[in-house]
Every structure is written in C-alpha cells, then in structure tokens.
Design a protein around this motif. Structure first.
Motif, PDB file in Angstrom:
ATOM      1  N   LEU A  77       0.834  -1.200   0.000  1.00 66.91           N
ATOM      2  CA  LEU A  77       0.000   0.000   0.000  1.00 66.91           C
ATOM      3  C   LEU A  77       0.870   1.252   0.000  1.00 66.91           C
ATOM      4  O   LEU A  77       0.547   2.248  -0.649  1.00 66.91           O
ATOM      5  N   GLY A  78       1.991   1.206   0.723  1.00 68.74           N
ATOM      6  CA  GLY A  78       2.891   2.344   0.764  1.00 68.74           C
ATOM      7  C   GLY A  78       3.437   2.696  -0.610  1.00 68.74           C
ATOM      8  O   GLY A  78       3.546   3.878  -0.968  1.00 68.74           O
ATOM      9  N   GLU A  79       3.770   1.687  -1.418  1.00 69.52           N
ATOM     10  CA  GLU A  79       4.257   1.962  -2.769  1.00 69.52           C
ATOM     11  C   GLU A  79       3.167   2.594  -3.624  1.00 69.52           C
ATOM     12  O   GLU A  79       3.426   3.506  -4.420  1.00 69.52           O
ATOM     13  N   LEU A  80       1.936   2.141  -3.446  1.00 71.47           N
ATOM     14  CA  LEU A  80       0.816   2.730  -4.176  1.00 71.47           C
ATOM     15  C   LEU A  80       0.619   4.189  -3.782  1.00 71.47           C
ATOM     16  O   LEU A  80       0.363   5.052  -4.633  1.00 71.47           O
ATOM     17  N   VAL A 393      -2.577  -5.692  -2.727  1.00 71.78           N
ATOM     18  CA  VAL A 393      -1.377  -6.344  -3.250  1.00 71.78           C
ATOM     19  C   VAL A 393      -1.467  -6.512  -4.763  1.00 71.78           C
ATOM     20  O   VAL A 393      -0.465  -6.317  -5.488  1.00 71.78           O
ATOM     21  N   LEU A 394      -2.636  -6.856  -5.282  1.00 75.72           N
ATOM     22  CA  LEU A 394      -2.799  -6.989  -6.734  1.00 75.72           C
ATOM     23  C   LEU A 394      -2.535  -5.662  -7.439  1.00 75.72           C
ATOM     24  O   LEU A 394      -1.898  -5.627  -8.508  1.00 75.72           O
ATOM     25  N   CYS A 395      -3.008  -4.569  -6.855  1.00 74.03           N
ATOM     26  CA  CYS A 395      -2.761  -3.252  -7.442  1.00 74.03           C
ATOM     27  C   CYS A 395      -1.267  -2.922  -7.421  1.00 74.03           C
ATOM     28  O   CYS A 395      -0.734  -2.333  -8.371  1.00 74.03           O
ATOM     29  N   GLN A 396      -0.587  -3.300  -6.343  1.00 74.82           N
ATOM     30  CA  GLN A 396       0.854  -3.040  -6.267  1.00 74.82           C
ATOM     31  C   GLN A 396       1.602  -3.835  -7.330  1.00 74.82           C
ATOM     32  O   GLN A 396       2.563  -3.341  -7.936  1.00 74.82           O
ATOM     33  N   ILE A 397       1.171  -5.069  -7.582  1.00 76.35           N
ATOM     34  CA  ILE A 397       1.799  -5.891  -8.622  1.00 76.35           C
ATOM     35  C   ILE A 397       1.630  -5.223  -9.986  1.00 76.35           C
ATOM     36  O   ILE A 397       2.583  -5.148 -10.787  1.00 76.35           O
ATOM     37  N   LYS A 398       0.424  -4.712 -10.260  1.00 74.86           N
ATOM     38  CA  LYS A 398       0.174  -4.012 -11.520  1.00 74.86           C
ATOM     39  C   LYS A 398       1.016  -2.748 -11.619  1.00 74.86           C
ATOM     40  O   LYS A 398       1.549  -2.420 -12.692  1.00 74.86           O
ATOM     41  N   LEU A 399       1.125  -2.029 -10.508  1.00 75.25           N
ATOM     42  CA  LEU A 399       1.941  -0.813 -10.492  1.00 75.25           C
ATOM     43  C   LEU A 399       3.399  -1.127 -10.800  1.00 75.25           C
ATOM     44  O   LEU A 399       4.035  -0.454 -11.628  1.00 75.25           O
ATOM     45  N   ARG A 400       3.935  -2.163 -10.155  1.00 78.51           N
ATOM     46  CA  ARG A 400       5.335  -2.500 -10.366  1.00 78.51           C
ATOM     47  C   ARG A 400       5.591  -2.938 -11.820  1.00 78.51           C
ATOM     48  O   ARG A 400       6.639  -2.624 -12.397  1.00 78.51           O
ATOM     49  N   LYS A 401       4.639  -3.656 -12.408  1.00 77.23           N
ATOM     50  CA  LYS A 401       4.782  -4.045 -13.811  1.00 77.23           C
ATOM     51  C   LYS A 401       4.835  -2.813 -14.704  1.00 77.23           C
ATOM     52  O   LYS A 401       5.628  -2.748 -15.659  1.00 77.23           O
ATOM     53  N   ALA A 402       3.983  -1.826 -14.401  1.00 73.08           N
ATOM     54  CA  ALA A 402       3.985  -0.593 -15.190  1.00 73.08           C
ATOM     55  C   ALA A 402       5.293   0.165 -15.019  1.00 73.08           C
ATOM     56  O   ALA A 402       5.817   0.761 -15.974  1.00 73.08           O
ATOM     57  N   ILE A 403       5.837   0.127 -13.812  1.00 71.39           N
ATOM     58  CA  ILE A 403       7.130   0.774 -13.560  1.00 71.39           C
ATOM     59  C   ILE A 403       8.243   0.078 -14.325  1.00 71.39           C
ATOM     60  O   ILE A 403       9.099   0.708 -14.951  1.00 71.39           O
ATOM     61  N   ARG A 405       7.987  -1.575 -17.034  1.00 72.42           N
ATOM     62  CA  ARG A 405       7.842  -1.322 -18.472  1.00 72.42           C
ATOM     63  C   ARG A 405       8.257   0.100 -18.843  1.00 72.42           C
ATOM     64  O   ARG A 405       8.387   0.425 -20.025  1.00 72.42           O
ATOM     65  N   GLY A 406       8.421   0.933 -17.846  1.00 69.95           N
ATOM     66  CA  GLY A 406       8.768   2.325 -18.116  1.00 69.95           C
ATOM     67  C   GLY A 406       7.561   3.212 -18.308  1.00 69.95           C
ATOM     68  O   GLY A 406       7.701   4.397 -18.656  1.00 69.95           O
ATOM     69  N   ASP A 407       6.346   2.693 -18.082  1.00 67.64           N
ATOM     70  CA  ASP A 407       5.129   3.488 -18.244  1.00 67.64           C
ATOM     71  C   ASP A 407       4.938   4.471 -17.089  1.00 67.64           C
ATOM     72  O   ASP A 407       4.295   5.515 -17.269  1.00 67.64           O
ATOM     73  N   LEU A 408       5.444   4.125 -15.917  1.00 72.18           N
ATOM     74  CA  LEU A 408       5.308   4.980 -14.742  1.00 72.18           C
ATOM     75  C   LEU A 408       6.671   5.125 -14.075  1.00 72.18           C
ATOM     76  O   LEU A 408       7.492   4.198 -14.127  1.00 72.18           O
ATOM     77  N   PRO A 409       6.929   6.254 -13.422  1.00 81.38           N
ATOM     78  CA  PRO A 409       8.208   6.419 -12.729  1.00 81.38           C
ATOM     79  C   PRO A 409       8.267   5.580 -11.462  1.00 81.38           C
ATOM     80  O   PRO A 409       7.226   5.291 -10.844  1.00 81.38           O
ATOM     81  N   ALA A 410       9.453   5.190 -11.062  1.00 82.19           N
ATOM     82  CA  ALA A 410       9.623   4.414  -9.829  1.00 82.19           C
ATOM     83  C   ALA A 410       9.257   5.270  -8.626  1.00 82.19           C
ATOM     84  O   ALA A 410       9.391   6.503  -8.642  1.00 82.19           O
ATOM     85  N   THR A 411       8.790   4.637  -7.569  1.00 88.78           N
ATOM     86  CA  THR A 411       8.413   5.356  -6.355  1.00 88.78           C
ATOM     87  C   THR A 411       9.592   5.385  -5.380  1.00 88.78           C
ATOM     88  O   THR A 411      10.564   4.648  -5.533  1.00 88.78           O
ATOM     89  N   SER A 412       9.448   6.218  -4.372  1.00 83.75           N
ATOM     90  CA  SER A 412      10.502   6.358  -3.367  1.00 83.75           C
ATOM     91  C   SER A 412      10.355   5.385  -2.210  1.00 83.75           C
ATOM     92  O   SER A 412      11.168   5.387  -1.283  1.00 83.75           O
TER      93      SER A 412
END
Length: 508
Positions: A77-80, A393-403, A405-412
């Motif tokens: 959740l923190g990464e999201l 957790v499923l949303c975080q997995i999708k977020l990391r996949k997008a990161i 792929r270069g579609d989204l910037p990495a989080t802190s």
C-alpha cells in the motif's frame, strides 16, 4: 449539499481524486495516532480470550506470522501511495489498475467487512455487560440493540459530536492497553503471584508447552487473528489528507511492525506468562480475567468498562466507515442513488441507516444464537479483510509491472523483495481461506458462502450500476474516526444554513 470549506470530512473531492479533492492537512502526529489506535480493537480485547482457550501460548506465534504478512500488505500500500496519494485508497487504486468492476468489488467487500465487524462489536458490548451479575438476567440482544441505538444517534446528530466521542473512546482504549503492558511487566519482573500462581515461563512449559492442542488448531486459527489486524490499512486512506506524505507515511508504515510486536505478540506473551493459558475463556476479555485474578478491589470492573469502551469505539468508527463506503459507491455509480443523500448536518444519513439495517440483523442473531454469533460473524468479516488486502497487493503488482515497463516512474518507497514478496503475500491470504474451511462448522460454512457472495456481487453490479451524476464526487471510502476528531479539534467547523451553496474548493 455540503456547506463548508474543503477541509470538512464530508466534503467530497473531485471525481479524479487529485489536487482539487478531499484535503485535511494531516501531519505526523495524526498519522502516527491512526497507525497506533487503528489496529487495537475488539479482535484483541475480546477475541484473544477464546483464542488462548483454543490454542494456548502458540497464539503469540500466530499473531507474529499474520503480523508479518499484514506488514507486507502495508508496504504494498505504501508503494501505491507514493505513486499517487489519494483519500480513495484501495478503491481508487483498484479502479486505476484493475478497472471499474474490480473497484466495485473492492468497495462492496470493504463495506461487507465493516458491516460484519459492526455485528461483532455489538455482540462484544452485550458480552461485556454480562460481566456484571446484575445484568445476567438481561437477554444479550437487548444490550446489542441499546449499543446500536446509542452509536447511531451519535453518528446522526453530527460528525463533530461523533468525532468528540470517538476521540475519548480511542484514547481510553490505547491507554488501557498501555496500562496492562506496564502493570503486567512489573508483576512479571518482580515475580508477584497472580491468582495464587507464580508467574514465569513455567506456566507455559508445565501446561502443555507452546502447542498444547497440537499445531493444526493454531493453523486453523489464522483467520481469526487476521480479523484482529483489520483497519491497519486505513493508514493509506489518511495519506490522501497528509501534508507531507512522502516523509511521514514511510516512517508510520515501517513503525507498524514494531507496534504489532508490542501490542499483539508482546501482549499475548505477557498474558500466558502471568496466568496459565487455560485461565482465559471465550466471551471474557483476557485483560478482565488478569485483573480479576490480581485481586485488586474493583480493578476488574474498571478494566471491563475500558474494554466495553473499546467495543463501542470500534462500533462507532465502523458505522461511520461503512456509511462512507456505501455513499462512495453510490457517488461512483455503483450503488443506488438515494444513498448519496446527506442531511442538513452534512451526515450521509441514508447510507448510515442502510448500514444500521444490517446491524439490526446482528441484533436478531444475538437473539437466536447468543453463544455462537461472535465467531460466526468474525469469520464472515475475515472474508472482507482478506479481499481488501488482496486488492491492495494486486494493485501493487500491476503498479510494479507498469514501472518495470517504463510506463510509470519508480516510487521512493518500493515494496521490498517484490514481486516475490507480493506473490508470497497473496499465497498466504489464499492459504488462510483454505485453513478457514477446516474450522468446522463456522469457518466451513463461511467458505461455502463464497459462491453465494459472488452471485450477490454480480447481481449488485448489474442492478446498482448507473451513470454518476455530472456533479457527483467521490468521498473517501473509509476514514478512521480518531483522525477526524483531531482534525475537528484543530479546525472547528461552523455549519451554514441548509440552503447555503457549497463553498468552491480552492486549487492549491
């Protein structure tokens, strides 16, 4: 309609949940209070008694294992949140990464979770009242109904009164647990006898060891322990209203693992070192049992009042949360339009009364199943909790996949050891469902209800789905009431007349 500036809790943000949305200006103190008080509820104050009776000292290990995966869920959740802070929390992320149907299921299951939790809480209130012999002849359902009427009234007359009540409820709850930890540690350290028993490690070794009933009962118990950790994910909801989320939230989330170790693992360990595990019983708070055996005149009564307050606090916050979840779904076009109605006091009265109608089912169940209702409903609530956590957790997995792929910037604040930790956490949640099926009869019947629940969700999507109004906005689906109270104390609200148009939000 609403009558105040955007900092009002009921003031809905814009549909996009961006800078024009719901804003409260929370700082470090508020976020830390949510992370401390949000996870201390009925599951610990009442549920630990029956859990100790079932599995003995191994309950501490079960709390630890479940706590680790609950913490990993929070890191997801923190990464999201670092990707996009929003008061919509997991419902908003589900809509972004999984689509509108997943968002509907996430919101509906969150509502289901809190609705079931409310039934658990009114049952806990009734059980606590029977501690006093004077009330032994009063049927359990009467106390359940009285508690529901009291809390409904506090929610309907205005959120400021609700918040003020909840602030003191939560303060008493946290202070009581801290008092037990201090008193218990002193008694253990000085080896003061409790109830004629010498305290120490021998209370475990001489009473069947860590697993007095074997390992299987401890595994089956996992779903009940998951319930005790419900609400820790609300830290993510509060993040949407935090002034400095990028520095405050990571510290708050990382501190949760230590609070789990202290409040849950430490508390249960202390309980079994102060009294034999079989001294604790279902339906009686283990804290009341301890202070009663301690022999201090009146202290058991005081502690029972405290845990009664904790149950009322949980019910109070739960009714607020379920009302907002239901209204959020309606505003998003996923629930009947009438549930968006707010009264002159800016209270979502239609959604609250709909929630109360479900709580009344709990009153009826207290009449027909007074000795079984707590465990039955607790299992049902666990389904909602596991669903909410799995969506995160499923949303975080999708977020990391997008990161990746270069579609989204990495989080802190990335999820540690992802994606292995993410899939391992989901596997653990799935394992909890499997173990629940072995908890006959309550857990078994709960699992059997999953297909029925899926059918109801499908019907709900088809019947309730409508196009949101053009000016409809989405409020935060859940909001811990302790946060609301502190905000109201710092930012008093001056309600305007009923026909006053809503204030126009200022863009930052």
């Amino acid at each position: 309609m609403l009558h105040t500036a955007p900092h009002q809790p009921d003031a809905p943000p814009a549909p996009s949940l961006t800078e024009e949305g719901y804003h409260r200006g929370l700082g470090k103190r508020q976020i830390q209070m949510i992370s401390i008080g949000g996870a201390i509820g009925t599951g610990l104050f009442l549920g630990a008694g029956s859990r100790l009776q079932q599995v003995g000292p191994s309950l501490a290990l079960v709390y630890l294992v479940c706590g680790i995966f609950a913490f990993l869920m929070l890191r997801a959740l923190g990464e999201l949140v670092m990707h996009r802070p929003t008061s919509g929390s997991f419902v908003s992320y589900a809509r972004e990464f999984l689509g509108p149907k997943a968002s509907f299921v996430a919101g509906a299951m969150a509502f289901f979770n809190w609705a079931m939790t409310g039934i658990v809480d009114i049952t806990a209130v009734a059980l606590y009242m029977h501690f006093w012999g004077t009330f032994a002849v009063v049927p359990q359902w009467v106390f359940a109904l009285f508690a529901l009427l009291l809390i409904t009234g506090m929610n309907m007359i205005g959120v400021r009164w609700f918040g003020e009540l909840e602030f003191w409820f939560s303060l008493i709850k946290v202070a009581a647990l801290a008092l037990f930890l201090v008193v218990g540690a002193v008694i253990l350290g000085l080896r003061i006898p409790v109830g004629g028993e010498t305290t120490g490690l021998h209370l475990i070794t001489q009473n069947g060891g860590l697993f007095p009933h074997g390992i299987l009962p401890s595994l089956v118990l996992v779903q009940g322990v998951i319930f005790a950790y419900s609400a820790i994910e609300l830290i993510g909801t509060a993040a949407g209203e935090c002034r400095d989320v990028h520095s405050v939230l990571p510290k708050a989330i990382n501190a949760v693992i230590w609070r789990i170790a202290l409040f849950y693992v430490g508390t249960v360990t202390l309980l079994v070192l102060l009294l034999p595990w079989h001294a604790y019983h279902a339906g009686v708070s283990p804290f009341v049992t301890f202070f009663e055996r301690l022999g201090v005149p009146g202290i058991d009564t005081v502690m029972n009042i405290v845990v009664l307050t904790a149950a009322l606090s949980s019910l109070n916050s739960g009714l607020y949360s379920t009302g907002r979840v239901l209204r959020a779904l309606a505003l998003d076009g996923s629930a009947p339009r009438f549930l968006t109605y707010m009264n002159a006091r800016s209270v979502p009265s239609a959604a609250i009364l709909m929630t109360v109608s479900i709580y009344l089912v709990g009153v009826v169940l207290n009449y027909f199943l007074p000795t079984q209702i707590f465990e039955i409903v607790l299992n049902m609530a666990s389904l909602g909790i596991l669903s909410t956590w799995s969506f995160i957790v499923l949303c975080q997995i999708k977020l990391r996949k997008a990161i990746n792929r270069g579609d989204l910037p990495a989080t802190s604040f990335p999820m540690p050891w992802a994606p292995v930790s993410s899939w391992l956490t989901l596997a653990f949640f799935a394992g909890v469902l499997v173990l629940m099926a072995f908890d006959y009869p309550n857990g078994t019947w709960t699992i059997c209800c999953i297909p029925l629940l899926a059918v109801l969700l499908t019907i709900g999507w088809k019947l309730a789905r409508h196009t949101p109004d053009a000016d409809a906005t989405l409020p935060p689906p859940t909001m811990p009431s302790i946060m609301l109270t502190e905000d109201f104390l710092e930012h008093p609200i001056k309600p305007g007349p009923a026909d006053t148009p809503p204030a126009t939000p200022r863009k930052p």
